[in-house]
Scaffold this active site. Structure first.
Site, PDB file in Angstrom:
ATOM      1  CE  LYS A  90     -14.974  12.174  10.295  1.00  0.00           C
ATOM      2  NZ  LYS A  90     -13.720  12.175  11.059  1.00  0.00           N
ATOM      3  CB  SER A  91     -17.627   7.986   9.586  1.00  0.00           C
ATOM      4  OG  SER A  91     -16.767   8.439  10.608  1.00  0.00           O
ATOM      5  CB  SER A 238      -5.439   4.883  11.279  1.00  0.00           C
ATOM      6  OG  SER A 238      -6.680   5.318  10.743  1.00  0.00           O
ATOM      7  CD  GLN A 240      -9.189   7.763   9.086  1.00  0.00           C
ATOM      8  OE1 GLN A 240      -8.060   8.227   8.906  1.00  0.00           O
ATOM      9  NE2 GLN A 240     -10.189   8.507   9.544  1.00  0.00           N
ATOM     10  CD  GLU A 382     -15.553   7.716  16.444  1.00  0.00           C
ATOM     11  OE1 GLU A 382     -16.602   8.045  15.873  1.00  0.00           O
ATOM     12  OE2 GLU A 382     -14.738   6.911  15.977  1.00  0.00           O
ATOM     13  NE  ARG A 413      -8.738  13.396  19.252  1.00  0.00           N
ATOM     14  CZ  ARG A 413      -9.609  12.983  18.344  1.00  0.00           C
ATOM     15  NH1 ARG A 413     -10.055  11.735  18.370  1.00  0.00           N
ATOM     16  NH2 ARG A 413     -10.057  13.813  17.418  1.00  0.00           N
TER      17      ARG A 413
END
Length: 508
Positions: A90-91, A238, A240, A382, A413
């Site tokens: 996905k990444s 993050s 990201q 993750e 989480r």
């Protein structure tokens, strides 16, 4: 299968079992296609689809209705023996899509992952002006993506779902549009932190309207160009946020210099992945100094690339060998990769598995008993849900550290894992930056997933070792792995206890 030992210590005050935190499952969404292949024992059912492939290309993402009843997770009465062919990363798929939409010519992405997150990314880039079409790939029924870049288009709306890569990677690109671009997503997406990314855009002179929330929904007011320059941000929530600026920075007039200021950036392998794919497209990027990245204004060259298997999605399948015994083989495992999931090799080895990598792929053989682990998962957060599931089934305590940032993922989480493991009778303490898990005798329960694909996968691992586990909204795995249930059931195959093939069983 050996029974799980009784608790080795009393539950302390403040342990997770005393918390009142709960979550509510939300509909995660659906992606078309079947995700992969599983080959196992003679009578084992084979999945017929290919890795992450779809039939005709869907141009939208349909939303799932949750199953009327929880899914009875298969319980392994014996060792598993299977080859699991995984879908693409996905990444990597979403990074390739972004760069292809900004490139100087047509790109081809071979064997892309087709899951909810990547379909959302493709739809968003179409909305912003790119043309993304299916063309025949090397494998029948598994089309590649052909991406034709176009001027970034404003007066658009981007549906983010729960995809962090969509909600964080695309706002800098949207600033290049010729008008406003509105971003929104699933209800829980509005809880995911966005303030660092929004503040960074504003520091570069980009107008973002969010009514002061620092979360979705918000609107980026594109002006057709971004001057660029230096931006300081705290990306401790993050990585990201850094990748987002780097991916678009080559198209800024002056490029971009990104300086991180704050606690260590989590999941740094994902930044290394971004740097590598940028270099693969000819972008001039410098990352030799810690916490500093410099992207010069550069031409982004077109791609023709095959997507590696998603190593993080391998976690539950490899964990199956650890829980049930037996052997799991994942073909196509890269010998050199920037994926954080490659850490599974060392993690499973430390927990007692026999791990070997060859030109044929990765093989994990399960141990007689799972060994607890003390590990910093800051760079591979993750993997935490599956590692926590293994820790709950281990014969000695575990400490999972460096993962405070997981509180801002698809779910909190840390709280979710503690709640669900405790629901089974497990012994978990939530720490400031992680979890402490002690051995305990586990009993069947209905486990909740919180619209979080990794939580659903972890629950399936727990169900493999605890007879009678049921899982709500297992369809949320479609976020990154379509037809997880089909793959999982095929993998377990003849090792499944008879009662768990059709319905949940009783206690062990």
């Amino acid at each position: 299968m050996p029974e799980h030992p009784p608790p080795q210590r009393p539950t302390p005050p403040g342990a997770a079992g005393t918390d009142s935190w709960t979550g509510t499952d939300k509909i995660a969404g659906q992606a078309a296609g079947s995700p992969g292949k599983v080959k196992g024992a003679k009578k084992r059912q084979r999945a017929t689809g290919s890795a992450g492939c779809a039939d005709a290309a869907p141009t939208g993402v349909r939303h799932l209705q949750p199953a009327a009843d929880p899914w009875p997770a298969p319980y392994a009465a014996g060792p598993v023996q299977a080859t699991v062919t995984l879908p693409g990363s996905k990444s990597l798929t979403n990074r390739y899509l972004v760069l292809a939409a900004l490139a100087n010519d047509t790109s081809r992405i071979r064997r892309p992952l087709r899951s909810r997150d990547t379909l959302l990314m493709a739809d968003a880039l179409r909305e912003l002006g790119a043309c993304i079409e299916d063309i025949d790939g090397d494998e029948e029924g598994c089309p590649d993506w052909l991406v034709e870049p176009g001027p970034v288009r404003g007066n658009a709306s981007v549906e983010c779902g729960l995809a962090g890569t969509v909600m964080r990677f695309l706002p800098p690109l949207a600033a290049l549009a010729d008008g406003p671009v509105r971003f929104d997503g699933d209800p829980h997406a509005r809880n995911r932190p966005m303030d660092a990314g929004i503040d960074a855009l504003r520091a570069l002179g980009i107008v973002v309207e969010d009514d002061g929330r620092g979360t979705l929904p918000f609107t980026v007011l594109g002006r057709g160009a971004v001057q660029g320059g230096t931006v300081h941000l705290d990306a401790s929530q993050s990585s990201q946020f850094i990748s987002a600026l780097l991916l678009a920075g080559a198209r800024f007039t002056d490029g971009v210099i990104v300086a991180h200021e704050g606690r260590p950036v989590p999941s740094e392998p994902h930044i290394a992945m971004t740097v590598q794919v940028l270099r693969d497209t000819g972008v001039d990027i410098e990352d030799s100094e810690p916490n500093l990245w410099q992207v010069a204004p550069s031409t982004i060259h077109a791609l023709d690339v095959q997507v590696e298997p998603d190593l993080s999605n391998a976690a539950p399948f490899l964990a199956a060998a650890m829980v049930a015994g037996g052997t799991i083989h994942v073909p196509g495992w890269p010998h050199h990769t920037t994926q954080a999931g490659d850490a599974l090799r060392d993690i499973l080895d430390a927990m007692g598995g026999d791990v070997s990598l060859s030109r044929d792929g990765l093989v994990v053989r399960g141990p007689d008993a799972i060994v607890g682990i003390d590990i910093d998962l800051h760079d591979a957060g993750e993997l935490t849900p599956v590692v926590a599931a293994l820790a709950a089934l281990a014969d000695s305590p575990s400490s999972l550290r460096g993962i405070a940032h997981l509180r801002g993922h698809e779910s909190d989480r840390l709280a979710a894992l503690a709640t669900e493991i405790t629901r089974l009778g497990g012994d978990v303490q939530v720490l400031d930056d992680g979890l402490r898990i002690w051995p305990a005798r586990l009993s069947p329960a209905i486990l909740h997933t919180y619209a979080d694909h990794r939580m659903a996968m972890a629950a399936a691992v727990l169900g493999l070792g605890v007879r009678g586990v049921q899982i709500t909204d297992v369809e949320t795995t479609a976020k990154t792995l379509p037809d997880f249930v089909g793959l999982w059931t095929s993998m377990v195959g003849d090792a499944a206890a008879p009662s768990s093939r059709t319905s949940a069983g009783g206690p062990m």
